[in-house]
Design an enzyme around this catalytic site. Sequence first.
Site, short mmCIF file in Angstrom:
data_model
loop_
_atom_site.label_atom_id
_atom_site.label_comp_id
_atom_site.label_asym_id
_atom_site.label_seq_id
_atom_site.Cartn_x
_atom_site.Cartn_y
_atom_site.Cartn_z
N HIS A 92 13.19 -2.33 2.78
CA HIS A 92 13.62 -1.02 2.27
C HIS A 92 15.09 -0.75 2.61
O HIS A 92 15.78 -0.06 1.87
CB HIS A 92 12.76 0.11 2.87
N CYS B 108 2.87 0.70 -0.90
CA CYS B 108 4.09 1.36 -0.44
C CYS B 108 3.98 2.86 -0.71
O CYS B 108 3.56 3.26 -1.79
CB CYS B 108 5.29 0.78 -1.20
N HIS C 165 8.30 -5.60 5.35
CA HIS C 165 8.27 -4.62 4.25
C HIS C 165 9.26 -3.48 4.53
O HIS C 165 10.04 -3.10 3.64
CB HIS C 165 6.83 -4.08 4.11
N GLU C 166 9.24 -2.96 5.76
CA GLU C 166 10.13 -1.83 6.10
C GLU C 166 11.59 -2.27 6.14
O GLU C 166 12.47 -1.54 5.68
CB GLU C 166 9.71 -1.19 7.42
ZN LIG Z 1 7.37 0.74 1.31
#
Ligand SMILES: [Zn+2]
Length: 231
Positions: free
Chosen positions: A182, A135, A178-179
């Site tokens: 966030h 990340c 993953h995004e």
């Molecule tokens: Zn990340």
Amino acid sequence: MTAPDFPAAPAPLSFGGTPRIYPMRLYGDPVLRRKARPLSPGDTLQVPGFAPQTVREVADTMLETMFEERGVGLAAPQIGLPVRLFVAVEYADDEEEHEGQDKPLRSRVLREYVMLNPVVKALDKKKDRSYQEGCLSIPGIYEDGVPRMRRVSVSYTDLGGQPRTLEAEDYLARVFQHEADHLDGKLFLDHLPAVVTEDHRRELLKIQQASKNFLSHLAHWNSTAHLRENL
Ligand SMILES: [Zn+2]
């Protein structure tokens, strides 16, 4: 998200005006733990420390930032903006990580994605753990075994305001998950046993210190903004 062989470089620290790239918010920054709010393509956004910009300008600068940092995805909270927006990219030679390192990343782009208000759904509930994950907000730390859905659909709004849905599998599906995480204040380490975070304690403390330094620099800049305006 970063690919294993793409080490993140620290962004230069300068505020004001329209930036070429944004400084990266790091592990320990509260903005990375907030639930981001929905946005519309017509919104005006203000990345802390910089002039107001359109969503398209922010997305372009996020893509530029992502290429500079050699990432495969970047979510708005990672530049200090708690809105539901992320950018991601597919490279032509993802499978050959050791080749083409000297070439500018942009010349290897197969497809760029800009997603507003994305909603990720499982198309295959089976968990995949077969890629390494990193990340841009947690530089230098990479881990295998983050469980992700192997195949997903993502519904989102594009920059033109059109609703769209696409399907992705394997590595790209992982990047989208993953995004999207966030935007809900979640980091990839949260998906792994606590002992993994504990194993990285020293590196994480260093990153948290860098984050504190950045935030105090930004606070100082903000507190002196009225002085500059009156010059
Ligand atoms: Zn990340």
